[in-house]
Design an enzyme around this catalytic site. Structure first.
Site, PDB file in Angstrom:
ATOM      1  N   HIS A 261       0.842  -1.203   0.000  1.00 14.10           N
ATOM      2  CA  HIS A 261       0.000   0.000   0.000  1.00 14.10           C
ATOM      3  C   HIS A 261       0.879   1.256   0.000  1.00 14.10           C
ATOM      4  CE1 HIS A 261      -3.723   2.273   1.213  1.00 14.10           C
ATOM      5  NE2 HIS A 261      -2.813   3.095   1.700  1.00 14.10           N
ATOM      6  N   GLU A 262       1.801   1.323   0.949  1.00 11.31           N
ATOM      7  CA  GLU A 262       2.646   2.525   1.039  1.00 11.31           C
ATOM      8  C   GLU A 262       3.587   2.622  -0.170  1.00 11.31           C
ATOM      9  OE1 GLU A 262       1.662   4.702   3.032  1.00 11.31           O
ATOM     10  OE2 GLU A 262       0.454   3.436   4.342  1.00 11.31           O
ATOM     11  N   HIS A 265       1.680   4.340  -2.818  1.00 14.75           N
ATOM     12  CA  HIS A 265       1.744   5.801  -2.616  1.00 14.75           C
ATOM     13  C   HIS A 265       3.112   6.314  -3.069  1.00 14.75           C
ATOM     14  CE1 HIS A 265      -1.952   6.722  -0.479  1.00 14.75           C
ATOM     15  NE2 HIS A 265      -1.739   5.843   0.477  1.00 14.75           N
ATOM     16  N   GLU A 291      -4.717   7.699  -2.971  1.00 17.14           N
ATOM     17  CA  GLU A 291      -5.178   6.438  -2.389  1.00 17.14           C
ATOM     18  C   GLU A 291      -5.442   5.401  -3.482  1.00 17.14           C
ATOM     19  OE1 GLU A 291      -4.896   5.946   0.667  1.00 17.14           O
ATOM     20  OE2 GLU A 291      -6.109   4.189   1.153  1.00 17.14           O
TER      21      GLU A 291
HETATM   22 ZN    ZN Z   1      -3.176   5.139   1.886  1.00 17.61          ZN
END
Ligand code: ZN
Length: 498
Positions: A261-262, A265, A291
């Site tokens: 997830h990160e 980003h 996101e």
């Molecule tokens: Zn996030």
């Protein structure tokens, strides 16, 4: 020096101060010694004041007025001016007393929220929530809006998006998610999720997570991963992106999917045009689009069967004991376990948006004044029962679970769901244009997808609004359809739903 040059130099210098502020924050979340916090708070206050003075400098306002008369010679220049003007207007419309009052109030509200949550008693937090809501209403009124107050707050995180656009999108999503989740519950089938709760040594998790982040395309020459309590991603400069993650030896998913997830980003940050750093064309479009990039790599990629066709044997080499006797099919189902739960941050891909919709509906009512803070816990619990079929057993596991409202973050929650909608729509289009992504993933090949995202999303910076960007990339206006197709395609076979 031309007006445009003056503006660019002013913004570039401000961006240098802002990136130093990010460095100070990053250090506070990672390596700062316990006794250094007081002086760090003074450093942060001094630097924040300096940045605020630069952002509201009347000279900048004059240049922006002049630039508006000159006109734009390219889409990038237009974006530089548009963003600088927007930031300047937002910063100068707010009276200094209101800014200070909000800072003071949310700092206190945060402490009271921590106490209230620890005591499992909403009544402790309620007066602070009332104050924060009142100040956010004043903030919205100072900024101004056309349709509703909430718009002015939403606009801070999802520029150019109206409440009247988000409501029907999320209502349609809810109307299809609730029956899907009910069908999963009625199927009587449960994923073998306890596999994920075996012992996964932290050191092996760190190495495996880093290997996966590098494989999907996070550039470790321009970034790094460190450990923190509250995972996030931050940029300290155009070529310096920091991912923060945390490890739980008894739960595989937390660090691994958190890292994907990160990293998602992070790859967005790394793909923004570095030459325009600190100005519109070099900035992310909206929190929703940010996101979308994290959720795309976490869910569409990281929870796909094809991804694990490549990575499962590698996982076996890192965790031979935990994965002894586990089949790929069981593993794939375990990482796609769906069941209603009380806690948003632990929610699966299908129920997650229902958690967001509860918050989105309640915060709109708080801001428009139709719901009093004292009635918010009942409103919260009733919606959990209605949408997820479960009622929180306590305030701590209910309305007190998120930090956002104590920090004055109203209008932030819907960007999580918008991100899920954007990600599904972008991924579906990329899959269509790139041929079979599944085949590529199962061969450990992720570059074509990243390149597609760089061309269609990252490289555009903030030259378009989020909805324009997604419409240009996918050819259709934003809707909930792609996300529902993605969930049905994956979950119907797993839970044998017709
Ligand atoms: Zn996030």
């Amino acid at each position: 020096m031309s007006t445009l040059q003056s503006i660019k130099e002013h913004l570039a210098e401000t961006a240098r101060y802002e990136s130093i502020l990010s460095l100070l924050h990053w250090d506070q979340q990672t390596y700062i010694p316990a006794k250094a916090h007081d002086y760090r708070a003074e450093q942060v206050t001094t630097l924040s004041g300096l940045i605020h003075r630069r952002s509201t400098d009347p000279k900048l306002g004059e240049w922006l007025d002049e630039a508006a008369e000159i006109g734009d010679d390219s889409i990038q220049v237009a974006a530089v001016i548009r963003h600088a003007k927007r930031d300047f207007d937002r910063a100068t419309k707010l009276p200094a007393e209101l800014v200070e009052e909000l800072a003071r109030c949310t700092s206190k509200a945060h402490q009271v929220w921590v106490e209230s949550r620890a005591a499992n008693d909403f009544a402790i937090f309620q007066p602070m929530l009332e104050q924060v809501v009142s100040l956010k209403q004043q903030q919205a009124d100072a900024i101004g809006f056309d349709e509703c107050r909430y718009d002015a707050l939403l606009d801070e995180f999802e520029p150019d998006m109206r409440t009247s656009e988000v409501c029907p999108l999320l209502e349609r999503l809810r109307s299809e998610l609730v029956p899907l989740v009910n069908a999963i519950m009625d199927s009587g089938k449960t994923a073998p999720a306890n596999i994920l709760e075996r012992t996964y040594p932290v050191d092996a998790q760190a190495r495996f997570g880093k290997e996966a982040a590098a494989a999907i395309g996070f550039d470790f020459q321009r970034g790094r991963i460190d450990v923190t309590h509250h995972p996030f991603c931050t940029e300290l400069g155009p070529h310096d992106c920091r991912i923060l993650t945390r490890y739980d030896e008894k739960f595989f998913s937390s660090a691994f999917f958190g890292t994907l997830h990160e990293a998602g980003h992070g790859m967005y940050q790394q793909g923004l045009p570095a030459d325009w750093y600190g100005t519109g064309p070099g900035k992310y479009v909206s929190l929703g689009v940010h996101e979308s990039q994290s959720r795309l790599w976490e869910n569409q990629v990281g929870r796909s069967r094809a991804f694990w066709q490549h990575f499962f044997s590698i996982a076996n080499s890192y965790f031979p004991t935990a994965l002894d006797g586990v089949s790929l099919d069981d593993w794939y189902w375990a990482v796609n376990d769906v069941r209603p739960s009380l806690i948003r941050v632990e929610a699966d891909e299908a129920t997650y948006n229902l958690h967001i919709i509860v918050r989105f509906e309640i915060e709109q009512e708080l801001i428009d004044g139709s719901l009093a803070a004292c009635d918010a816990p009942d409103a919260w619990n009733a919606r959990y029962e209605k949408y997820l079929g479960i009622t929180p057993d306590s305030d701590a596991n209910g309305i007190l679970q998120d930090v956002h409202w104590s920090e004055g973050l109203f209008g932030y929650f819907p960007t999580y769901s918008l991100g899920n909608l954007y990600s599904a729509q972008l991924f579906e289009k990329a899959n269509e244009e790139l041929g079979s992504l599944e085949e590529q993933f199962s061969a450990g090949e992720f570059t074509p997808l990243l390149k597609w995202l760089q061309d269609n999303v990252h490289g555009k910076g903030s030259c378009y609004s989020a909805k324009e960007l997604v419409e240009r990339a996918t050819g259709t206006a934003l809707s909930h359809d792609a996300l529902m197709r993605h969930l049905a395609d994956k979950l119907n076979p797993l839970y044998r739903i017709d």
